[in-house]
Motif scaffolding. Sequence first.
Motif, PDB file in Angstrom:
ATOM      1  N   THR A 134     -10.159 -11.627 -15.798  1.00  9.24           N
ATOM      2  CA  THR A 134      -8.999 -12.354 -15.265  1.00  9.24           C
ATOM      3  C   THR A 134      -8.685 -11.973 -13.825  1.00  9.24           C
ATOM      4  OG1 THR A 134      -7.507 -10.687 -16.217  1.00  9.24           O
ATOM      5  CG2 THR A 134      -7.957 -12.665 -17.527  1.00  9.24           C
ATOM      6  N   GLY A 135      -9.060 -10.755 -13.422  1.00  7.16           N
ATOM      7  CA  GLY A 135      -8.774 -10.338 -12.051  1.00  7.16           C
ATOM      8  C   GLY A 135     -10.016 -10.163 -11.221  1.00  7.16           C
ATOM      9  N   GLY A 136     -11.106 -10.842 -11.620  1.00  4.95           N
ATOM     10  CA  GLY A 136     -12.420 -10.550 -11.047  1.00  4.95           C
ATOM     11  C   GLY A 136     -12.784 -11.291  -9.789  1.00  4.95           C
ATOM     12  N   ALA A 137     -11.808 -11.603  -8.923  1.00  5.47           N
ATOM     13  CA  ALA A 137     -12.134 -12.325  -7.688  1.00  5.47           C
ATOM     14  C   ALA A 137     -13.095 -11.534  -6.808  1.00  5.47           C
ATOM     15  CB  ALA A 137     -10.857 -12.639  -6.923  1.00  5.47           C
ATOM     16  N   GLY A 138     -13.048 -10.203  -6.894  1.00  5.47           N
ATOM     17  CA  GLY A 138     -13.914  -9.386  -6.052  1.00  5.47           C
ATOM     18  C   GLY A 138     -15.219  -8.993  -6.713  1.00  5.47           C
ATOM     19  N   MET A 139     -15.494  -9.505  -7.909  1.00  7.84           N
ATOM     20  CA  MET A 139     -16.712  -9.141  -8.631  1.00  7.84           C
ATOM     21  C   MET A 139     -17.856 -10.070  -8.253  1.00  7.84           C
ATOM     22  SD  MET A 139     -15.199  -8.590 -12.474  1.00  7.84           S
ATOM     23  CE  MET A 139     -16.778  -8.144 -13.196  1.00  7.84           C
ATOM     24  N   HIS A 140     -19.078  -9.558  -8.394  1.00  7.51           N
ATOM     25  CA  HIS A 140     -20.255 -10.410  -8.285  1.00  7.51           C
ATOM     26  C   HIS A 140     -20.239 -11.396  -9.453  1.00  7.51           C
ATOM     27  CE1 HIS A 140     -24.492 -11.614  -8.301  1.00  7.51           C
ATOM     28  NE2 HIS A 140     -24.526 -11.233  -7.034  1.00  7.51           N
ATOM     29  N   ALA A 141     -20.700 -12.617  -9.209  1.00  8.84           N
ATOM     30  CA  ALA A 141     -20.642 -13.661 -10.235  1.00  8.84           C
ATOM     31  C   ALA A 141     -21.381 -13.262 -11.504  1.00  8.84           C
ATOM     32  CB  ALA A 141     -21.204 -14.961  -9.676  1.00  8.84           C
ATOM     33  N   ASP A 142     -22.562 -12.622 -11.361  1.00  8.12           N
ATOM     34  CA  ASP A 142     -23.324 -12.212 -12.548  1.00  8.12           C
ATOM     35  C   ASP A 142     -22.567 -11.165 -13.356  1.00  8.12           C
ATOM     36  OD1 ASP A 142     -25.326 -13.928 -11.832  1.00  8.12           O
ATOM     37  OD2 ASP A 142     -26.630 -12.386 -10.967  1.00  8.12           O
ATOM     38  N   GLU A 143     -21.922 -10.242 -12.654  1.00 11.46           N
ATOM     39  CA  GLU A 143     -21.156  -9.186 -13.315  1.00 11.46           C
ATOM     40  C   GLU A 143     -19.968  -9.782 -14.064  1.00 11.46           C
ATOM     41  OE1 GLU A 143     -18.950  -6.211 -10.840  1.00 11.46           O
ATOM     42  OE2 GLU A 143     -20.474  -4.844 -11.603  1.00 11.46           O
ATOM     43  N   ARG A 144     -19.304 -10.736 -13.455  1.00 12.29           N
ATOM     44  CA  ARG A 144     -18.161 -11.382 -14.097  1.00 12.29           C
ATOM     45  C   ARG A 144     -18.605 -12.154 -15.339  1.00 12.29           C
ATOM     46  NH1 ARG A 144     -14.609 -15.943 -13.537  1.00 12.29           N
ATOM     47  NH2 ARG A 144     -12.435 -15.260 -13.644  1.00 12.29           N
ATOM     48  N   GLU A 145     -19.765 -12.826 -15.254  1.00 12.71           N
ATOM     49  CA  GLU A 145     -20.273 -13.582 -16.397  1.00 12.71           C
ATOM     50  C   GLU A 145     -20.616 -12.652 -17.551  1.00 12.71           C
ATOM     51  OE1 GLU A 145     -22.693 -15.392 -19.252  1.00 12.71           O
ATOM     52  OE2 GLU A 145     -23.490 -13.869 -17.880  1.00 12.71           O
ATOM     53  N   ARG A 146     -21.212 -11.470 -17.235  1.00 16.85           N
ATOM     54  CA  ARG A 146     -21.539 -10.518 -18.301  1.00 16.85           C
ATOM     55  C   ARG A 146     -20.279  -9.978 -18.945  1.00 16.85           C
ATOM     56  NH1 ARG A 146     -25.608  -8.969 -14.592  1.00 16.85           N
ATOM     57  NH2 ARG A 146     -24.310  -7.267 -13.792  1.00 16.85           N
ATOM     58  N   ALA A 147     -19.256  -9.694 -18.126  1.00 15.68           N
ATOM     59  CA  ALA A 147     -17.990  -9.207 -18.672  1.00 15.68           C
ATOM     60  C   ALA A 147     -17.390 -10.229 -19.621  1.00 15.68           C
ATOM     61  CB  ALA A 147     -17.016  -8.895 -17.534  1.00 15.68           C
ATOM     62  N   ALA A 148     -17.444 -11.506 -19.237  1.00 17.50           N
ATOM     63  CA  ALA A 148     -16.895 -12.560 -20.101  1.00 17.50           C
ATOM     64  C   ALA A 148     -17.700 -12.676 -21.394  1.00 17.50           C
ATOM     65  CB  ALA A 148     -16.907 -13.884 -19.341  1.00 17.50           C
ATOM     66  N   ARG A 149     -19.019 -12.518 -21.307  1.00 22.31           N
ATOM     67  CA  ARG A 149     -19.857 -12.624 -22.497  1.00 22.31           C
ATOM     68  C   ARG A 149     -19.579 -11.476 -23.467  1.00 22.31           C
ATOM     69  NH1 ARG A 149     -24.361 -12.777 -20.096  1.00 22.31           N
ATOM     70  NH2 ARG A 149     -25.201 -10.707 -20.547  1.00 22.31           N
ATOM     71  N   PHE A 150     -19.491 -10.254 -22.954  1.00 28.16           N
ATOM     72  CA  PHE A 150     -19.177  -9.111 -23.818  1.00 28.16           C
ATOM     73  C   PHE A 150     -17.796  -9.280 -24.447  1.00 28.16           C
ATOM     74  CE2 PHE A 150     -22.354  -6.539 -21.288  1.00 28.16           C
ATOM     75  CZ  PHE A 150     -23.178  -6.284 -22.360  1.00 28.16           C
ATOM     76  N   ARG A 151     -16.850  -9.785 -23.652  1.00 30.22           N
ATOM     77  CA  ARG A 151     -15.501  -9.964 -24.183  1.00 30.22           C
ATOM     78  C   ARG A 151     -15.497 -10.977 -25.330  1.00 30.22           C
ATOM     79  NH1 ARG A 151     -10.538 -13.157 -21.330  1.00 30.22           N
ATOM     80  NH2 ARG A 151      -8.948 -12.696 -22.883  1.00 30.22           N
ATOM     81  N   ARG A 152     -16.239 -12.070 -25.188  1.00 31.10           N
ATOM     82  CA  ARG A 152     -16.305 -13.060 -26.264  1.00 31.10           C
ATOM     83  C   ARG A 152     -16.930 -12.467 -27.525  1.00 31.10           C
ATOM     84  NH1 ARG A 152     -17.789 -16.463 -21.874  1.00 31.10           N
ATOM     85  NH2 ARG A 152     -20.007 -16.220 -22.401  1.00 31.10           N
ATOM     86  N   SER A 153     -17.962 -11.632 -27.337  1.00 31.75           N
ATOM     87  CA  SER A 153     -18.599 -10.998 -28.493  1.00 31.75           C
ATOM     88  C   SER A 153     -17.632 -10.076 -29.217  1.00 31.75           C
ATOM     89  CB  SER A 153     -19.834 -10.218 -28.046  1.00 31.75           C
ATOM     90  OG  SER A 153     -20.810 -11.072 -27.492  1.00 31.75           O
ATOM     91  N   LEU A 154     -16.864  -9.304 -28.437  1.00 28.81           N
ATOM     92  CA  LEU A 154     -15.896  -8.393 -29.045  1.00 28.81           C
ATOM     93  C   LEU A 154     -14.801  -9.164 -29.769  1.00 28.81           C
ATOM     94  CD1 LEU A 154     -15.624  -5.746 -26.209  1.00 28.81           C
ATOM     95  CD2 LEU A 154     -16.251  -5.257 -28.565  1.00 28.81           C
TER      96      LEU A 154
END
Length: 315
Positions: A134-154
Amino acid sequence: MHRLALMAAGLVIALTLGSSTVTAQDLQQDRRDSRVQFALGFMHFRQGHYAEAAKWWQLSAAQGWAPAQYAPAESFIKGRGVPQDDVAAMSWYRRAADQGQPSAQYKLGLAYLSGVGVPKDALMSYVWLGLAVTGGAGMHADERERAARFRRSLESMLDPLEVARGRQMMRDWTPTRESRPVSPARPPASAPAATVIAFTPGQPIYVDARVNGRTPARLVLDTGADSTVIAPNVLNAADASVTGHTTLLGVTGQATVGVHDVASLEIGNVKVGPLKVLAHNAADQAADGLLGRDFLERFTVTIDSAGGRVTLAPR
């Protein structure tokens, strides 16, 4: 997933230092500035001088600048220029994450998922990954996508009550800004004095407290904990009465814990009470529990990272 998963994410360092540019003249003239120290560390890193890079990054990070705090965490997780130390790495990630640094929040989420440097905790992993997304404006796009994927799995693994609690924790979360100390104005004679707590940079912040005016307790200052948690034997010694029970979600799942009425919880010159405290043994065997936001929000909390001091000043 293990420590290599964190290492594989790579060292993400941005040289976009606000709206200003660090020049060669700056590097020579103002090496006390945290941005200059950070840039010097990056310069040494590019040259393969990892120990020198780690030194400058830690100097910069100790001044409380979140982007710089991410760099020594990477040094410790990979053992570049410093001895490999997962716990020290997580301490730096946590400080940056507490200030809202999304890449640090992502790494902390992965750590709680895999148990690297912190106990495994699916709920805390879900929370930190969610904050990163939600606050990932400063993240690399790939890193943000992985974070979202792990969050959905959890989210599919956790039970609905845990998901609801995690979402509430994300809604309640606010960044805690570190700052260098300034000379405070002399308080009025009637104002309670502030309390200064010494700590070792890079380590948990331990606080010596007194429960009900007499029973000592060593607590870990934790800005991410909603409630203060103290070991049952300490609360019993302080004659803190049980007024009910609640469910506490933690490393090993959930547990039913007692809710105790504490007449007063004192740290140095500051005191809060009455306060409802949860009875549970701390994961950190060196501590009797956690000092949470229900106590800390009554004060202005200033973290002097360079000096190794926390100041609690009454609002």
